[in-house]
Design a protein around this motif. Structure first.
Motif, mmCIF file in Angstrom:
data_model
loop_
_atom_site.group_PDB
_atom_site.id
_atom_site.type_symbol
_atom_site.label_atom_id
_atom_site.label_comp_id
_atom_site.label_asym_id
_atom_site.label_seq_id
_atom_site.Cartn_x
_atom_site.Cartn_y
_atom_site.Cartn_z
ATOM 1 N N ASN A 33 0.817 -1.204 0.000
ATOM 2 C CA ASN A 33 0.000 0.000 0.000
ATOM 3 C C ASN A 33 0.854 1.259 0.000
ATOM 4 N N SER A 34 2.032 1.186 0.636
ATOM 5 C CA SER A 34 2.943 2.324 0.629
ATOM 6 C C SER A 34 3.402 2.637 -0.794
ATOM 7 N N VAL A 35 3.624 1.589 -1.609
ATOM 8 C CA VAL A 35 3.949 1.797 -3.018
ATOM 9 C C VAL A 35 2.782 2.487 -3.723
ATOM 10 N N ASN A 36 1.583 1.946 -3.550
ATOM 11 C CA ASN A 36 0.397 2.493 -4.225
ATOM 12 C C ASN A 36 0.160 3.952 -3.862
ATOM 13 N N ARG A 37 0.272 4.251 -2.581
ATOM 14 C CA ARG A 37 0.025 5.625 -2.132
ATOM 15 C C ARG A 37 1.094 6.572 -2.658
ATOM 16 N N GLY A 38 2.366 6.141 -2.615
ATOM 17 C CA GLY A 38 3.439 6.966 -3.149
ATOM 18 C C GLY A 38 3.258 7.242 -4.629
ATOM 19 N N CYS A 86 -7.128 8.529 -4.823
ATOM 20 C CA CYS A 86 -5.993 8.220 -3.937
ATOM 21 C C CYS A 86 -6.442 7.871 -2.520
ATOM 22 N N GLU A 87 -7.687 8.201 -2.165
ATOM 23 C CA GLU A 87 -8.183 7.885 -0.825
ATOM 24 C C GLU A 87 -8.230 6.375 -0.577
ATOM 25 N N ARG A 88 -8.300 5.588 -1.635
ATOM 26 C CA ARG A 88 -8.364 4.138 -1.480
ATOM 27 C C ARG A 88 -7.078 3.583 -0.887
ATOM 28 N N TYR A 89 -5.999 4.361 -0.934
ATOM 29 C CA TYR A 89 -4.730 3.921 -0.366
ATOM 30 C C TYR A 89 -4.452 4.538 0.999
ATOM 31 N N GLN A 106 10.417 9.066 14.889
ATOM 32 C CA GLN A 106 11.430 9.561 15.819
ATOM 33 C C GLN A 106 11.551 8.658 17.037
ATOM 34 N N LEU A 107 10.439 8.068 17.455
ATOM 35 C CA LEU A 107 10.440 7.200 18.640
ATOM 36 C C LEU A 107 10.748 5.749 18.308
ATOM 37 N N GLY A 108 10.897 5.432 17.023
ATOM 38 C CA GLY A 108 11.197 4.061 16.628
ATOM 39 C C GLY A 108 10.001 3.135 16.661
ATOM 40 N N LEU A 109 8.780 3.700 16.603
ATOM 41 C CA LEU A 109 7.589 2.859 16.657
ATOM 42 C C LEU A 109 7.371 2.163 15.316
ATOM 43 N N PRO A 110 6.860 0.946 15.313
ATOM 44 C CA PRO A 110 6.582 0.248 14.050
ATOM 45 C C PRO A 110 5.599 1.046 13.197
ATOM 46 N N PRO A 111 5.781 1.041 11.888
ATOM 47 C CA PRO A 111 4.830 1.757 11.037
ATOM 48 C C PRO A 111 3.426 1.178 11.131
ATOM 49 N N GLU A 112 3.314 -0.098 11.535
ATOM 50 C CA GLU A 112 1.999 -0.703 11.716
ATOM 51 C C GLU A 112 1.194 0.016 12.793
ATOM 52 N N TRP A 113 1.873 0.712 13.698
ATOM 53 C CA TRP A 113 1.191 1.411 14.785
ATOM 54 C C TRP A 113 0.680 2.787 14.377
ATOM 55 N N THR A 114 1.314 3.395 13.387
ATOM 56 C CA THR A 114 0.986 4.781 13.056
ATOM 57 C C THR A 114 0.292 4.949 11.707
ATOM 58 N N ASP A 115 0.423 3.951 10.831
ATOM 59 C CA ASP A 115 -0.175 4.045 9.499
ATOM 60 C C ASP A 115 -1.423 3.166 9.451
ATOM 61 N N LYS A 116 -2.557 3.764 9.164
ATOM 62 C CA LYS A 116 -3.810 3.009 9.103
ATOM 63 C C LYS A 116 -3.922 2.151 7.853
ATOM 64 N N GLY A 117 -3.001 2.345 6.914
ATOM 65 C CA GLY A 117 -3.000 1.513 5.719
ATOM 66 C C GLY A 117 -4.032 1.942 4.699
ATOM 67 N N ALA A 118 -4.450 0.986 3.881
ATOM 68 C CA ALA A 118 -5.364 1.270 2.779
ATOM 69 C C ALA A 118 -6.714 1.748 3.282
ATOM 70 N N PRO A 150 -10.943 2.079 2.950
ATOM 71 C CA PRO A 150 -11.935 1.004 2.854
ATOM 72 C C PRO A 150 -12.250 0.556 1.441
ATOM 73 N N ALA A 151 -11.986 1.410 0.443
ATOM 74 C CA ALA A 151 -12.309 1.045 -0.942
ATOM 75 C C ALA A 151 -11.193 0.278 -1.618
ATOM 76 N N ALA A 152 -10.019 0.193 -0.975
ATOM 77 C CA ALA A 152 -8.867 -0.416 -1.634
ATOM 78 C C ALA A 152 -8.839 -1.916 -1.406
ATOM 79 N N PRO A 153 -8.597 -2.690 -2.462
ATOM 80 C CA PRO A 153 -8.467 -4.137 -2.295
ATOM 81 C C PRO A 153 -7.140 -4.485 -1.665
ATOM 82 N N ALA A 154 -7.061 -5.685 -1.093
ATOM 83 C CA ALA A 154 -5.822 -6.138 -0.502
ATOM 84 C C ALA A 154 -4.801 -6.404 -1.593
ATOM 85 N N ALA A 155 -3.510 -6.376 -1.221
ATOM 86 C CA ALA A 155 -2.453 -6.682 -2.180
ATOM 87 C C ALA A 155 -2.613 -8.105 -2.668
#
Length: 297
Positions: free
Chosen positions: A89-94, A248-251, A264-276, A278-283
């Motif tokens: 999803n990071s690829v798609n959004r970028g 682009c909202e799908r991503y 900055q705090l070293g937190l996993p991106p899974e904690w801060t990025d909500k991801g795709a 609701p309209a975006a299909p899974a990879a």
């Protein structure tokens, strides 16, 4: 927040590259493109690349659609399904944000002048322990009053890398632009996060921006010198504001301030990025797809 960092870091990337501290990243050719014959080397300071582009046809295009990025399950098998989806999803959004600088981005099920799809061809996981130690060291240095800013490189071990390929095809299926791309995490400017997916996640966005720039300009995004300032729509997107095009909202949106603080705090991106969104299909999961085996010299 990468679109904001790119311009500021462009000048110092050359210094960082000259003194090392980058994870090696091979150019790996997969099976997702119709042709690899016309590609020529086009390396950046930190990026290895081979590309081809029909400039006249690409610049004549006005609309583009993005087919979701594929991330085969045999590549970086230690990543979880959630992490794999986050990287794709990071690829798609970028891509979507970068392409919005010139194109009208339409949903994947609508016709367009160009159709873009990317494929992960190789990736290595980040060493979570080393990344966590690097993040802790960086935080600790912020409490040391030396009177001047102290850059804190991350530990140059266990850094991840990412190899990608992508193509843009016209409505007849003819390939009008293509790219093989590889980059490793950098000890100076890659955020150390306690997640196996952290480097691949950050590099995925970098690839999306680079391939998008190839189509926006109709020429290599590397080796031109100078600094490309981000557009207003990129700045807004990086801050977590709505993207320029609804497609682009799908991503999902960039995590903005939460992502910057989390990095900055070293937190996993899974904690801060909500991801795709609701309209975006899974990879797409493609376990039966042959492994990407051709390493380009």
């Amino acid at each position: 927040m990468r679109p904001l960092r790119s311009a500021g870091y462009a000048g110092v990337f050359a210094v960082a590259g000259s003194i090392g501290g980058c994870a090696p990243a091979p150019l790996v050719q997969g099976v997702g493109l119709s042709s690899y014959d016309a590609m020529v080397p086009a390396d950046g300071v930190l990026t290895k690349s081979r590309l081809a582009v029909n400039k006249e046809q690409v610049l004549a295009a006005r609309t583009v659609r993005i087919v979701p990025t594929s991330f085969p399950s045999h590549i970086a098998p230690k990543l979880t399904g959630q992490q794999r989806a986050l990287v794709a999803n990071s690829v798609n959004r970028g891509l979507c944000v970068s392409l919005s600088d010139r194109f009208e981005v339409v949903p994947p099920d609508e016709p367009a002048d160009l159709t873009v799809q990317a494929h992960v061809t190789q990736a290595t996981e980040t060493d979570e322990v080393a990344a966590g130690l690097s993040a802790a060291t960086s935080i600790g240095m912020n409490f040391v009053d030396l009177g001047v800013p102290v850059p804190t490189p991350r530990l140059p071990i266990g850094m991840g890398n990412l190899s990608m390929e992508a193509a843009a095809t016209d409505p007849s299926g003819q390939q009008q632009a293509s790219m093989l791309w590889a980059r490793g995490a950098n000890a100076f400017f890659s955020s150390p996060r306690a997640s196996k997916a952290s480097d691949a996640y950050e590099l995925a966005d970098a690839f999306g921006e680079d391939f998008g720039a190839l189509l926006v300009k109709g020429e290599s995004p590397f080796g031109h010198g100078g600094i490309d300032l981000p557009s207003a729509q990129k700045i807004n997107s990086a801050m977590g504001l709505p993207p320029k095009h609804v497609a682009c909202e799908r991503y999902g949106r960039y995590p903005g301030l939460a992502g910057m603080v989390g990095g900055q705090l070293g937190l996993p991106p899974e904690w801060t990025d909500k991801g795709a969104g609701p309209a975006a299909p899974a990879a797409p999961a493609t376990p039966a797809e042959p492994a990407a085996v051709a390493a380009v010299p």
